[in-house]
Scaffold this active site. Structure first.
Site, mmCIF file in Angstrom:
data_model
loop_
_atom_site.group_PDB
_atom_site.id
_atom_site.type_symbol
_atom_site.label_atom_id
_atom_site.label_comp_id
_atom_site.label_asym_id
_atom_site.label_seq_id
_atom_site.Cartn_x
_atom_site.Cartn_y
_atom_site.Cartn_z
ATOM 1 N N LYS B 118 0.825 -1.218 0.000
ATOM 2 C CA LYS B 118 0.000 0.000 0.000
ATOM 3 C C LYS B 118 0.854 1.261 0.000
ATOM 4 O O LYS B 118 0.565 2.226 -0.714
ATOM 5 C CB LYS B 118 -0.917 0.021 1.240
ATOM 6 C CG LYS B 118 -2.026 -1.002 1.161
ATOM 7 C CD LYS B 118 -3.409 -0.352 1.227
ATOM 8 C CE LYS B 118 -4.463 -1.410 0.917
ATOM 9 N NZ LYS B 118 -5.761 -0.875 0.543
ATOM 10 N N GLU B 202 -6.926 10.650 8.101
ATOM 11 C CA GLU B 202 -7.220 10.410 6.688
ATOM 12 C C GLU B 202 -8.454 11.198 6.297
ATOM 13 O O GLU B 202 -9.384 11.339 7.084
ATOM 14 C CB GLU B 202 -7.511 8.924 6.473
ATOM 15 C CG GLU B 202 -6.768 8.295 5.320
ATOM 16 C CD GLU B 202 -7.109 6.826 5.189
ATOM 17 O OE1 GLU B 202 -6.183 6.018 5.042
ATOM 18 O OE2 GLU B 202 -8.312 6.483 5.249
ATOM 19 N N HIS B 237 -17.895 -5.241 2.380
ATOM 20 C CA HIS B 237 -16.789 -4.738 1.566
ATOM 21 C C HIS B 237 -16.488 -5.609 0.369
ATOM 22 O O HIS B 237 -15.418 -5.534 -0.212
ATOM 23 C CB HIS B 237 -15.520 -4.558 2.415
ATOM 24 C CG HIS B 237 -15.734 -3.629 3.561
ATOM 25 N ND1 HIS B 237 -15.926 -2.282 3.387
ATOM 26 C CD2 HIS B 237 -15.837 -3.856 4.888
ATOM 27 C CE1 HIS B 237 -16.123 -1.725 4.561
ATOM 28 N NE2 HIS B 237 -16.082 -2.648 5.492
ATOM 29 N N ARG B 294 -4.158 -7.937 -12.094
ATOM 30 C CA ARG B 294 -4.709 -9.198 -12.617
ATOM 31 C C ARG B 294 -6.059 -8.906 -13.257
ATOM 32 O O ARG B 294 -6.525 -7.782 -13.252
ATOM 33 C CB ARG B 294 -4.912 -10.165 -11.452
ATOM 34 C CG ARG B 294 -5.682 -9.449 -10.315
ATOM 35 C CD ARG B 294 -6.398 -10.354 -9.393
ATOM 36 N NE ARG B 294 -6.900 -9.638 -8.225
ATOM 37 C CZ ARG B 294 -8.094 -9.060 -8.138
ATOM 38 N NH1 ARG B 294 -8.909 -9.059 -9.179
ATOM 39 N NH2 ARG B 294 -8.485 -8.450 -7.030
#
Lengths: 169, 502, 502, 169
Positions: B118, B202, B237, B294
């Site tokens: 990340k 954030e 999610h 992918r």
């Protein structure tokens, strides 16, 4: 022959009044239906009732006389309450199973961890076992205060759906 | 340039079959690998060859690099397609393929390393000038610094305990006057819970939309995007419904984000098919979330509106071919929606529901595509994902696509295991969805109406009762007349002669 | 303008379901009618309502106007969709609907009368300036007149006995010097066979292509064409494979023929969806053949390349709506091919093969559409058409579409009845087809290679032998150990524990 | 147990040499195969032989011990020739049926017209009956010179596949 049938929480009395091949006259409670009923060996039913076309899939469950009936918008639990079932029901005082004292697997899966031991006291809401299936873990809690009387599985076991895992008394 | 003649698909389920279908069209031979739980799975039967690679748990089989490489060598496969999940984003596997001289159909291990991390991915994107969700780079233990950062990011923000988890030490701050108090509360809560009062800050996206862009890049430096996919309908999610175009998108934003996605691919010298995931807020600000190196589960909706076979593109790029089209030649035509059919119980918090499939009736006709793998009598294993099929529809407009999806979901009948089909049908009937007004909170927001008991009327109930009654009568008649003759499966429609005896 | 709320589909099989699918998408209720042989047919189960209309032979049921009208009135249907075949081109039925105030989804009985009569249709087309196959208008009994006509038409021509049949009195003339002798031979043969020496003369199309144009015309006078369909792959004069675009077509010819088709529709004041069939020769001369005043079997390939739902257009036109698009807005994108899956035996002169379907596995995935109606356990009746499903594929190019069709035919497995599947697969592999070089003689010309015995090798044979062996062992073991327990259909994959006893 | 099996015109001898659950060692004529064989109750077979994957559908026919085996490219007639079948074969001098003297329906259909009467002399190639199915009519001819000994159907009858329609002696 008149039979009592349970659909979800409703009890209905059903009787075949007349048959001419696939044309049936059937009474469900107070309503008499004239229907054209065809079905396959494996439970696909086509019923034409008053020119309405119904397609219903009837799937027998592992327990005898219990079914799932899939209609267009809704799936029902259906159970035949015949003399035998009635006898069992009466003997058990209205309860065919003592669900509250059993922790059963709602689906096939794997035992991640058994959190209690036989003889241990548990309280209502206490997590007693963790199962996993399809990358998802779920915790199962005791529904009563009591003592663990029997544990049928150990960590890592593969279990079937509706298998009794832990008994509490 | 090397022509690929045999592909080992290091995966299972619908994606293994999806990949093999394109291979068959390209006259490439296919090799399946399977775990003990998958001996009867359809990908084993679909492939030209099949190799056993270990026990049911993924760690022993589909994640077992040694066994898969061994099967690839034994079968003389030129290339390995990893599908999605399992080893598809594993740089060690990609590197191992390279060492063995087997083409890995995907980007280089170096790219996978960056995008799999990340912080590195965020750095790479910032470097390429691509917006990321604003926030602190590391944790902050000083109150003054935290205040500065918050003012810099702008409200609303989410304050999270650096050592945190389980919601402890977490505060959403929306109003100026709450900043200081919330910061202090978060820090003291963090200290109490974890013995550490450092926090992250954030930007909080109020009404987040999950929108991703499909990209393709060849080994000659050519890169294109194939437009967006709107993936905001999620539960736990996990995506449940995807569509393209996104109802939120404007032509300007599409161009901007598409260019951004292409820039991101070029920034890391990408190879093959990839997806850049963005968060987009209601004001159409967008932020890089992550890159999936992918094929995505939801790639068919892109295939439908662009007419491009993405798996074929992956294979041709792996062969060293140049992209056969430029950005200008790509157009989105009509509207495509995908519904994921999962073996799960929507009325019980989407609990997985593996087990034996009794019967399947799949939709068909105009504008319908199905990518699935289960069949009647198949026992869905407990070890893998609960997704058993993808239903993709196309319509000239979004409205037509929704109407078609409703029709298709009506036709789709699976018995024996619980599925998401009826839940998806209700989503199609939900006003917010029909109007295209939804974000990632959609299912949570509409949970009550989506799981509400349906009233079907007494007549339907009575018909269901009658089916069980007839079955019961027939079983009884069989017992009493002692008829137990062999009856082949699905052999005939009966006129119920037995029940004449009653 | 009247909104249609309930449609009775006066048909059966795949087309009944095709029509009902669109109705469901439009939230129109559907009414099925069925003959005695069709009680368990899928269209009865798919519809909201179902009405019995008579015995199995079509004349007693699907052609029984009274019973169908009765069902429409009893069910309060606003409209009737006739599908194709049966009553779809019957002007009496269309008139009866009009009298009863039921919308007939199709053109007026007046148009059907004209187009149903070869001579009237030919006259109408000539009047509209549309080319027809050149030939004598009536029969000719004078040799001199015949010679004049032949010279006028130009070689090659076919001379046919006016009273003829069975090939008697028929002569193909290709060379100038053969004209007189052939004419005399034909006339004397005709006289001998039928006692009448009058003849017809018709232009002989050496390498005929059957190409048709789809048109739509609304009640406001707007008409468009939706391009061509190439239908030259035929057996017994019945179409087997259709594709669009036609490999023969040029953009100029397409425009010319399309304009012609629109002119033809306007000439007869057409309403709804219709098809103008043309014969096209190798020099790209085209001739009006006939007009089908209904939906065609092969309409899905047009739907796929244009994105237009033709059944929806039919319904909206019947409601009195204007066409929602102009000619300029219609574009052919990519390539679509349809294969007709018939219950028939290609190795035995395409003999029909009704009977019970044992198992079906249908293809799926990218670019595949299936319009079918049979299911496992369904007994295909002897009374109706042998077509049980249509497999439609799309590809960006013709080459991709053919590759995809091969893959789809590989996946398509029907057991219990003989089908055309493997024969179609061989056509896809035939050089002339792959190159798009074929006319209506294609199947005849390639019959040997198309029906040639395939060598599969000893190993495959041995595997087939082993399956029968295992089944035999299991049956024996059941008899001897007297195990006859109930086993639900498709219940499980067996590990053959029984055969341990051997 | 070794059994003889006929596939189209080939006769093969098959024997199970060893079994470990779904892993079988089977000898077909002179070839020994090590295969992994799984199948459903209704005849879908998945065989993995030397890592090649074979999907075969085995469909039992109406006659016992006869099957159709659908492989990828070809469908085979398969028949078990066990002691019982062998006995019948020997007794009939190698012919299980006297096909030439029977006119049978190759498919289900309807009798359009019977063109002969019982006792009538017919010659080889003479059309004796017309059947229709799915909008198509077909003529059936006598395969021998002879006399019509028995007619089992009349005009308008519905017939099954493989039903004997006319016997000629």
């Amino acid at each position: 022959m008149s039979v009592e049938i349970k659909l979800n929480n409703r009890y209905a009395r059903v009787e075949l009044l007349h048959q001419n091949n696939n044309l049936l006259k059937i009474k469900v409670d107070e309503t008499v239906y004239d229907i054209d009923l065809m079905h396959t060996d494996d439970g696909t039913f086509s019923i034409i009732e008053n020119n309405r076309s119904h397609d219903i899939e009837l799937v027998p469950l592992d327990q005898p006389k219990k079914y799932l009936a899939y209609t267009l918008y809704k799936t029902f639990d259906v159970e035949i309450i015949d003399a035998e079932t009635r006898y069992l029901l009466d003997r058990l005082g209205g309860h065919l199973d003592s669900d509250e004292k059993h922790i059963s697997s709602p689906m096939p899966g794997k035992v991640v961890k058994v959190l209690v031991t036989e003889g241990q006291e548990v309280s209502k809401g206490q997590t007693v076992i963790i199962l996993s299936a399809m990358k998802m873990e779920s915790e199962y809690k005791s529904k009563v205060d009591g003592k663990v009387s029997k544990i049928h599985v150990t960590d890592g076991d593969t279990v079937e759906g509706n298998q009794v895992l832990i008994e509490i008394e | 340039m090397k022509q690929i003649k045999k592909v080992l698909v290091a995966n299972r389920g619908e994606i293994a079959i999806r990949v093999m279908r394109t291979c068959r069209e390209m006259e490439i031979r296919t090799v399946a690998v399977y775990s003990e739980a998958d001996r009867t799975s359809l990908h084993v039967r679909y492939a030209h060859e099949a190799y056993y690679i270990g026990e049911a748990p993924s760690s022993s089989s589909y994640l077992n690099i040694e066994r898969i490489i061994e099967a690839a060598k034994k079968s003389n496969s030129d290339a390995i397609h990893p599908g999605y999940g399992f080893l598809s984003e594993n740089p060690a596997f990609a590197r191992r393929c390279r060492e063995e001289g087997i083409i890995f159909i995907g980007p280089s291990p170096e790219v996978m390393l960056i995008m799999g991390d990340k912080i590195k991915a965020r750095e790479a994107m910032l470097l390429a000038g691509i917006p990321v969700v604003p926030g602190t780079e590391g944790s902050i233990s000083d109150e003054k610094e935290a205040l500065e950062v918050i003012h810099q990011i702008g409200l609303p923000v989410m304050i999270k305990a650096a050592a945190g988890g389980g919601g402890k030490g977490m505060r959403l701050v929306s109003r100026e006057e709450d900043i200081e108090q919330s910061l202090r509360a978060a820090r003291s809560e963090a200290m109490a819970a974890f013995g550490d009062d450092s926090v992250y800050v954030e930007k909080y996206i109020t009404s987040p939309h999950h929108i991703e862009f499909q990209i393709l890049m060849d080994s000659h430096g050519n890169a294109v995007h194939l437009f967006e996919r709107e993936c905001s309908v999620q539960r736990r999610h996990q995506k449940m419904i995807e569509e393209t175009p996104s109802p939120l998108m404007t032509p300007e934003l599409r161009k901007l984000m598409g260019d951004t996605a292409v820039a991101a691919a070029k920034a890391v010298n990408y190879l093959g098919a990839g997806t850049i995931e963005f968060l987009v807020d209601n004001d159409l600000n967008y932020y890089f979330l992550e890159m999936n190196t992918r094929l995505q589960v939801e790639h068919p909706i892109t295939e439908r509106v662009t007419g491009v076979d993405l798996v074929k593109q992956q294979i041709q790029i792996a062969e060293g071919m140049q992209l056969a089209f430029t950005q200008d030649e790509l157009v989105q035509r009509g509207h495509a929606i995908e519904c994921r059919i999962n073996a799960e119980d929507p009325d019980n918090n989407f609990m997985p529901a593996p087990g034996k499939v009794h019967k399947i009736k799949e939709p068909s006709g105009l504008g319908i595509r199905i990518d699935g793998y289960v069949y009647e009598g198949y026992d869905i294993p407990i070890y893998y994902d609960s997704m058993i099929s993808k239903l993709i529809v196309w319509g000239k407009t979004r409205e037509i696509a929704i109407q078609r999806m409703r029709r298709a979901l009506y036709e789709y009948k699976i018995t024996g295991v619980k599925t998401s089909i009826k839940f998806l049908e209700r989503i199609m009937e939900t006003k917010d969805f029909a109007e295209g007004k939804y974000d990632t909170h959609f299912i949570e927001k509409n949970r009550d109406s989506l799981t509400q008991e349906i009233e079907v009327g007494k007549e339907i109930e009575d018909m269901a009762i009658i089916t069980a009654y007839i079955d019961y009568l027939e079983r009884l008649s069989k017992v009493y007349s002692n008829i137990r003759e062999f009856q082949p499966a699905h052999s005939r429609w009966k006129k119920s002669p037995q029940i004449l005896h009653f």
